[in-house]
Motif scaffolding. Structure first.
Motif, mmCIF file in Angstrom:
data_model
loop_
_atom_site.group_PDB
_atom_site.id
_atom_site.type_symbol
_atom_site.label_atom_id
_atom_site.label_comp_id
_atom_site.label_asym_id
_atom_site.label_seq_id
_atom_site.Cartn_x
_atom_site.Cartn_y
_atom_site.Cartn_z
ATOM 1 N N VAL A 73 0.977 -1.311 0.017
ATOM 2 C CA VAL A 73 0.057 0.043 -0.137
ATOM 3 C C VAL A 73 0.749 1.235 0.099
ATOM 4 N N ARG A 76 2.290 1.904 -3.390
ATOM 5 C CA ARG A 76 1.265 2.285 -4.186
ATOM 6 C C ARG A 76 1.163 3.735 -4.096
ATOM 7 N N LEU A 77 1.066 4.500 -2.680
ATOM 8 C CA LEU A 77 1.067 5.576 -2.362
ATOM 9 C C LEU A 77 2.095 6.747 -2.586
ATOM 10 N N LEU A 80 1.073 7.366 -6.281
ATOM 11 C CA LEU A 80 0.043 8.049 -6.470
ATOM 12 C C LEU A 80 0.568 9.593 -5.954
ATOM 13 N N ALA A 185 -4.646 4.615 -2.364
ATOM 14 C CA ALA A 185 -3.609 3.456 -2.230
ATOM 15 C C ALA A 185 -4.357 2.311 -1.313
ATOM 16 N N GLY A 257 -2.568 -3.374 -6.853
ATOM 17 C CA GLY A 257 -1.784 -2.389 -7.432
ATOM 18 C C GLY A 257 -1.361 -2.670 -8.990
#
Length: 353
Positions: A73, A76-77, A80, A185, A257
């Motif tokens: 997570v 992915r954050l 982003l 995320a 993801g």
């Protein structure tokens, strides 16, 4: 001497001994801190030298729980945040993860550098809260970028005691972008939205959990053309409890993801890949001695009739059967059975008649 008998109480004796030991330890710590005169106090007003007692006992039983999916997570954050902050600042943005660790909530607030802007966020679906702490270097860098500061010149406001209302509003935009990216995320795992509840500058008013509660601290570094700093994301374990079972799973490449653009590109390239298709007219097992005795002009009998279907193979696997024929001046095979294709489709073989 009184005639009343003395009764020995072991619990009272042990309690008095423990209290005396604690008092002796406290006196020694205070005596050691007096000569220098620089005993540090935390934000809660407790001397740092005195925290090695009860805090050490509490933290001794603190075992952090590994949440494998949380690392995915946060990765992915980062992606982003990079895209969102680039749109906000119209500048080159580099976001990286400095560290991810488990901390005591109270210990984190005590070690927080001041002045910092603390965004208290609320997760509606989980009915709990999280903290997003923008450290002073990043806060002043964001203010300079949004107000059109010159590139390559570090902000000169670090020594100031706090933030003005305008600076707080500008940093609030950064916090809003990060919280929006945080919700995206978590989207592959659970639908959750983080909204900014309030901004605090005093850690005492940012108590969303008990001081001894365990929390996850993810520290990110944001660089904007030689300017930037750190931002801390603090999520108590109580906030993550609704999806704890999902976070304990190990990431093995499932849908979390996924990059749809890369998937489409990979599929298109696979469809354009060249493979060899073999039309097998017949097969027969022979001994190695017979094969070594082959001579030009020798006739090999396979026992295959002219009207017998031939086998189509690709990569050593059978992909269908067909009938041998002719298409123009080339040999061809008409497909007679194939579950995934319509019958009647012709495959031409290499070479000419």
């Amino acid at each position: 001497m009184t005639g009343r008998s003395m009764k020995f109480d072991p619990e009272a004796w042990l309690r008095d001994d423990v209290e005396a030991e604690w008092a002796l330890t406290r006196d020694r710590q205070q005596a050691a801190a007096l000569p220098g005169g620089t005993a540090r106090e935390t934000k809660r007003g407790i001397a740092a030298s005195e925290q090695s007692g009860i805090d050490a006992i509490i933290n001794a039983g603190f075992v952090s729980e590994r949440l494998p999916m949380l690392d995915v997570v946060f990765d992915r954050l980062v992606r982003l945040m990079t895209a969102s902050l680039r749109s906000l600042t119209s500048d080159t943005i580099e976001v990286s993860i400095e560290a991810v660790s488990s901390v005591r909530f109270g210990a984190f607030l005590n070690d927080m550098p001041l002045p910092s802007l603390i965004g208290v966020a609320h997760a509606h679906e989980w009915d709990n809260s999280a903290l997003l702490v923008v450290r002073p270097e990043l806060a002043f860098a964001v203010v300079d970028v949004l107000l059109g500061g010159r590139r390559g010149v570090p902000p000169a406001h670090i020594g100031r005691p706090g933030f003005t209302a305008i600076e707080t509003k500008l940093v609030e935009r950064l916090i809003g972008v990060v919280l929006s990216a945080l919700g995206e995320a978590f989207a592959p795992l659970a639908q959750v939205g983080f909204t900014l509840d309030r901004i605090e500058t005093n850690p005492r008013f940012a108590g969303i959990a008990r001081p001894t509660s365990a929390a996850v601290n993810a520290r990110f570094r944001i660089e904007m053309d030689e300017r930037g700093g750190l931002v801390d994301l603090v999520i108590p374990h109580a906030t993550l409890e609704p999806i704890r079972a999902l976070l304990l799973q190990r990431f093995t490449g499932e849908t979390l993801g996924r990059d749809s653009l890369w998937e489409r590109h990979l599929v298109s390239e696979l469809h354009r890949a060249s493979v060899d298709v073999e039309a097998v007219l017949g097969e027969q097992q022979m001994t190695l001695a017979d094969i070594m005795a082959f001579k030009p002009g020798q006739t090999l009998l396979f026992g295959t009739r002219e009207d017998q279907p031939i086998t189509l193979r690709c990569g050593g696997r059978t992909v269908g059967h067909g009938q041998m024929g002719r298409s123009g001046h080339q040999l061809a095979v008409r497909l007679t059975d194939r579950d995934t294709d319509k019958p009647g489709k012709a495959f031409r073989l290499r070479g000419e008649d």
